[in-house]
Write an enzyme that holds these catalytic residues in place. Structure first.
Site, PDB file in Angstrom:
ATOM      1  CG  ASP A  71      -0.237  -0.373   2.516  1.00  0.00           C
ATOM      2  OD1 ASP A  71       1.000  -0.284   2.572  1.00  0.00           O
ATOM      3  OD2 ASP A  71      -0.926  -0.748   3.471  1.00  0.00           O
ATOM      4  CG  ASN A 140      -8.169  -1.609  12.441  1.00  0.00           C
ATOM      5  OD1 ASN A 140      -7.236  -2.261  11.979  1.00  0.00           O
ATOM      6  ND2 ASN A 140      -8.665  -0.546  11.843  1.00  0.00           N
ATOM      7  CG  HIS A 142      -5.403  -2.305   9.097  1.00  0.00           C
ATOM      8  ND1 HIS A 142      -5.339  -0.936   9.038  1.00  0.00           N
ATOM      9  CD2 HIS A 142      -4.151  -2.708   9.434  1.00  0.00           C
ATOM     10  CE1 HIS A 142      -4.116  -0.544   9.327  1.00  0.00           C
ATOM     11  NE2 HIS A 142      -3.381  -1.593   9.575  1.00  0.00           N
ATOM     12  CD  GLU A 147      -8.063   0.850   8.030  1.00  0.00           C
ATOM     13  OE1 GLU A 147      -8.084  -0.016   8.924  1.00  0.00           O
ATOM     14  OE2 GLU A 147      -7.192   1.748   7.973  1.00  0.00           O
TER      15      GLU A 147
HETATM   16  P1  PGA Z   1       2.815  -1.750  12.515  1.00  0.00           P
HETATM   17  O1  PGA Z   1       1.579  -1.623  11.538  1.00  0.00           O
HETATM   18  O2  PGA Z   1       3.710  -2.788  11.950  1.00  0.00           O
HETATM   19  O3  PGA Z   1       3.441  -0.386  12.512  1.00  0.00           O
HETATM   20  O4  PGA Z   1       2.267  -2.136  13.852  1.00  0.00           O
HETATM   21  C1  PGA Z   1       0.957  -2.764  11.057  1.00  0.00           C
HETATM   22  C2  PGA Z   1      -0.291  -2.383  10.306  1.00  0.00           C
HETATM   23  O5  PGA Z   1      -0.927  -1.369  10.634  1.00  0.00           O
HETATM   24  O6  PGA Z   1      -0.658  -3.133   9.390  1.00  0.00           O
END
Ligand code: PGA
Length: 245
Positions: A71, A140, A142, A147
Site C-alpha cells: 500500500d 483493528n 486490518h 479496514e
Molecule cells: P505496525 O503496523 O507494523 O506499525 O504495527 C501494522 C499495520 O498497521 O498493518
C-alpha cells in the site's frame, strides 16, 4: 487452528525478526528472480535490518527480485519521508540493491488513484503473481489498508483509512492532522492470491487482532480473518501477540 496456518510463537521481537528474515532469505535463495510482496510499518523493520545485514555479508542476493508493496498513502509524493516508497528505499531496497525498476509501490501522487489501483493490480498479474507476501496486522485487524467494513475489499483500490489507523500512524507525522486520510491498498483478494503469506505480529496491542484473525469468525469486520481461507499462511508472533491463542 486450521492446519493451513503454521504458527510460530517466539520469545520476543528480535527472535521474530530473525525467524522472518531467515524464512524470507531462504525463499529468495530458492527463487532469486521471484516476485515478493512487502509491508511497511514498525513490525517488519527488524526483519529488514537483518536482511540488509545478510545482503552486506553476501549471504543474500536481492538484486534480481521483483517487489510489490501492499500500500501507499494518498496523497503523498514518493520523495516524502513519510511515504512508503521512502520507507522501503531507506529500510531495505537501497542497501540490498533492489533495482529501482523492480520496486513497485502504488504512486501516492498519481493523478487518478482509481486508475493507479487498476494498473497496479494488472502489473501484479502480469508479473505472474506474488510468491511470498509479508504482512503486518493493525490493532483493528486490518491488513494493508483494508479496514474493517461490511464487505471484503476485493482488488487493489483507493480506500479510506480508519480513525484507529490514522491515530496509530500519527507517530510518523508531526501531528495527527498531517496523516493522509486515504491510500491505495492491495485488496484482500489480491493478497489471497499470493502463494504464501507471512504474517508478523509483535506486542500485546496486537493480541486481540491476532486472535480474531486466526481463530475468530471470518468476517470483514476483522479483514485479517479471511486469511483462515488461504492455503498457506505462516504466522510468526511473539509471546505477547500470541497470548490469546
Ligand atoms: P505496525 O503496523 O507494523 O506499525 O504495527 C501494522 C499495520 O498497521 O498493518
Amino acid at each position: 487452528m486450521q492446519n493451513n496456518i503454521s504458527l510460530h510463537v517466539v520469545a520476543n521481537y528480535n527472535e521474530l525478526s530473525e525467524k522472518a528474515a531467515e524464512l524470507f532469505a531462504n525463499a529468495v535463495k530458492l527463487n532469486p528472480t521471484g516476485v515478493y510482496g512487502f509491508a511497511t510499518g514498525g513490525t517488519p523493520e527488524g526483519m529488514y535490518e537483518k536482511l540488509t545485514k545478510m545482503s552486506a555479508a553476501k549471504e543474500l542476493d536481492m538484486t534480481q527480485i521483483t517487489a510489490f508493496n501492499l500500500d501507499e498513502y494518498v496523497p503523498i509524493s514518493p520523495s516524502s519521508p513519510q511515504s512508503y516508497a521512502y520507507f522501503m528505499a531507506k529500510n531495505l531496497f537501497d542497501a540490498t540493491g533492489v533495482p529501482s525498476q523492480n520496486r513497485n509501490i502504488p504512486k501516492g501522487d498519481a493523478p487518478c488513484p482509481h486508475e493507479e489501483s487498476a494498473a497496479y493490480e494488472k502489473k501484479i498479474a502480469a508479473c505472474g503473481g506474488i510468491r511470498l507476501q509479508i504482512l503486518g496486522i493493525g490493532t483493528n485487524g486490518h491488513i494493508g489498508f483494508n479496514e474493517p467494513s461490511d464487505t471484503f475489499q476485493g482488488q487493489t483500490s483507493y480506500v479510506e483509512l480508519a480513525e484507529e489507523t490514522i491515530l496509530a500512524n500519527s507517530r510518523y507525522f508531526d501531528n495527527q492532522d498531517d496523516v493522509p486520510r486515504h491510500a491505495i491498498s492491495m485488496g484482500m483478494q489480491t493478497i489471497m492470491m499470493a502463494e504464501t503469506l507471512l504474517l508478523l505480529a509483535s506486542g500485546e496491542t496486537k493480541a486481540e487482532a491476532i486472535r480474531g484473525a486466526l481463530v475468530g469468525p471470518i468476517t470483514p469486520k476483522v479483514p485479517a480473518s479471511v486469511l483462515q481461507l488461504h492455503r498457506n499462511v505462516i504466522v510468526i508472533a511473539d509471546k505477547a501477540a500470541a497470548k490469546f491463542l
